[in-house]
Design a protein around this motif. Structure first.
Motif, short mmCIF file in Angstrom:
data_model
loop_
_atom_site.label_atom_id
_atom_site.label_comp_id
_atom_site.label_asym_id
_atom_site.label_seq_id
_atom_site.Cartn_x
_atom_site.Cartn_y
_atom_site.Cartn_z
N ALA A 1 -77.66 14.25 -63.59
CA ALA A 1 -78.00 15.57 -63.05
C ALA A 1 -76.75 16.28 -62.53
O ALA A 1 -75.86 15.65 -61.94
CB ALA A 1 -79.02 15.42 -61.93
N HIS A 2 -76.68 17.59 -62.74
CA HIS A 2 -75.53 18.38 -62.30
C HIS A 2 -75.23 18.13 -60.82
O HIS A 2 -74.06 18.03 -60.42
CB HIS A 2 -75.81 19.87 -62.50
N GLY A 3 -76.26 18.03 -60.00
CA GLY A 3 -76.05 17.87 -58.56
C GLY A 3 -75.40 16.57 -58.18
O GLY A 3 -74.93 16.42 -57.04
N LEU A 4 -75.33 15.62 -59.11
CA LEU A 4 -74.72 14.32 -58.84
C LEU A 4 -73.38 14.15 -59.55
O LEU A 4 -72.77 13.08 -59.47
CB LEU A 4 -75.66 13.20 -59.27
N SER A 5 -72.93 15.18 -60.22
CA SER A 5 -71.72 15.05 -61.03
C SER A 5 -70.46 15.34 -60.21
O SER A 5 -69.72 16.29 -60.45
CB SER A 5 -71.78 15.98 -62.24
N ASP A 6 -70.23 14.49 -59.21
CA ASP A 6 -69.02 14.60 -58.40
C ASP A 6 -68.19 13.34 -58.56
O ASP A 6 -68.59 12.38 -59.22
CB ASP A 6 -69.38 14.82 -56.93
N ALA A 7 -67.01 13.33 -57.95
CA ALA A 7 -66.07 12.22 -58.13
C ALA A 7 -66.64 10.89 -57.63
O ALA A 7 -66.37 9.83 -58.21
CB ALA A 7 -64.76 12.53 -57.42
N SER A 8 -67.43 10.94 -56.55
CA SER A 8 -67.97 9.71 -55.99
C SER A 8 -68.92 9.02 -56.96
O SER A 8 -68.81 7.83 -57.22
CB SER A 8 -68.71 10.03 -54.68
N ILE A 9 -69.86 9.77 -57.53
CA ILE A 9 -70.82 9.21 -58.47
C ILE A 9 -70.11 8.85 -59.78
O ILE A 9 -70.41 7.82 -60.40
CB ILE A 9 -71.97 10.19 -58.72
N ALA A 10 -69.19 9.70 -60.20
CA ALA A 10 -68.44 9.40 -61.43
C ALA A 10 -67.69 8.09 -61.30
O ALA A 10 -67.64 7.27 -62.23
CB ALA A 10 -67.47 10.54 -61.74
N GLY A 11 -67.10 7.87 -60.12
CA GLY A 11 -66.39 6.61 -59.90
C GLY A 11 -67.31 5.41 -59.94
O GLY A 11 -66.95 4.34 -60.46
#
Length: 285
Positions: free
Chosen positions: A95-105
């Motif tokens: 989900a777009h709302g979770l596509s940040d560096a923390s979740i990506a890592g």
């Protein structure tokens, strides 16, 4: 046919229908029907019923040897499927709302443990990802659902916070305020609209911007209020931004991992990704 072959092997070990029935456990007539069914399938007589108890015929002894080989191969195949290293293409939607560096890592760390997997990661709105998952275009989809969603697929809670230009003079909360939000069907925007209720705080959209960094810049310049994950804000807001507390506004979403029922070898990798994302949310929340 596998069950019938297993019954034949047990008969050879036990020597009687009665003992086989006790081991399975089944009734004696049920065991007899299995033996007869195997004879019908192979079009040959396996038991010499003139003897008491019945004994395997010459054909029965030949089928017995082959049955043991077949069953051993099946067990070896099961062990191979269970222990084989995951490999192949893994299609994951986020989900777009979770596509940040923390979740990506978190996802990258989990995927790195499976070097034979080729990851295909795409982002989208939860509604879009759910449709693609239902069509079989994704093996896994990590999406956002309403806060009251319950079930074994829930990984944790994503809490959102409201941000504004630092030092901005906010009027009474009952006065409508402009917002800088992602376009529909943004999950966070839908949650905000539901929480405001429309009567106390009508939703006035000053700007629709999908990129989070650009959203924060618009907010920093005083064009309106914005939203961001609390787990990210807890690290420290960028210069020029401040948190806003609106009473009785609950901006919580459930993070849910949808898993295909046909993952096979990929199941281990999918479970690892789900676990690490769940841990990242809990740690950051």
């Amino acid at each position: 046919m596998l069950e019938e072959l297993r019954t034949l092997v047990l008969f050879a070990e036990e020597g009687s229908i009665q003992n086989v029935a006790r081991r399975l456990p089944l009734t004696q007539p049920a065991v007899t029907r299995q033996m007869q069914r195997l004879e019908d399938m192979l079009a040959t007589t396996l038991l010499d019923r003139r003897q008491k108890p019945p004994r395997l015929t010459a054909a029965g002894l030949e089928v017995l040897a082959r049955a043991r080989d077949i069953l051993a191969s099946v067990e070896a195949l099961k062990a191979f499927a269970a222990d084989a290293e995951p490999q192949g293409v893994l299609r994951v939607g986020l989900a777009h709302g979770l596509s940040d560096a923390s979740i990506a890592g978190a996802i990258a760390g989990a995927a790195a443990a499976f070097p034979k997997i080729s990851l295909r990661l795409k982002t989208g709105w939860s509604a879009e990802l759910n449709e693609q998952f239902e069509r079989g275009q994704l093996d896994m989809a990590i999406v956002l659902r309403p806060a009251d969603h319950q079930g074994p697929d829930a990984l944790g809670t994503e809490r959102l916070c409201i941000i504004a230009q630092a030092g901005a003079h906010l009027t009474d909360a009952r006065v409508p305020m402009p917002w800088v939000l992602s376009p529909e069907p943004c999950d966070a925007r839908q949650t905000l609209l539901s929480s405001l209720g429309g009567e106390r705080h009508p939703l006035i959209v000053a700007a629709e911007i999908q990129d989070p960094a650009m959203q924060m810049e618009w907010v920093r310049r005083g064009h309106g209020l914005g939203l961001m994950p609390l787990r990210l804000a807890a690290r420290g807001l960028p210069d020029g931004l401040a948190l806003v507390d609106l009473e009785d506004v609950d901006l919580s979403l459930q993070v849910v991992a949808l898993r295909s029922p046909h993952l096979n070898r990929l199941a281990k990798a999918v479970e690892a990704i789900a676990q690490t994302v769940g841990e990242a949310i809990k740690i950051e929340a």
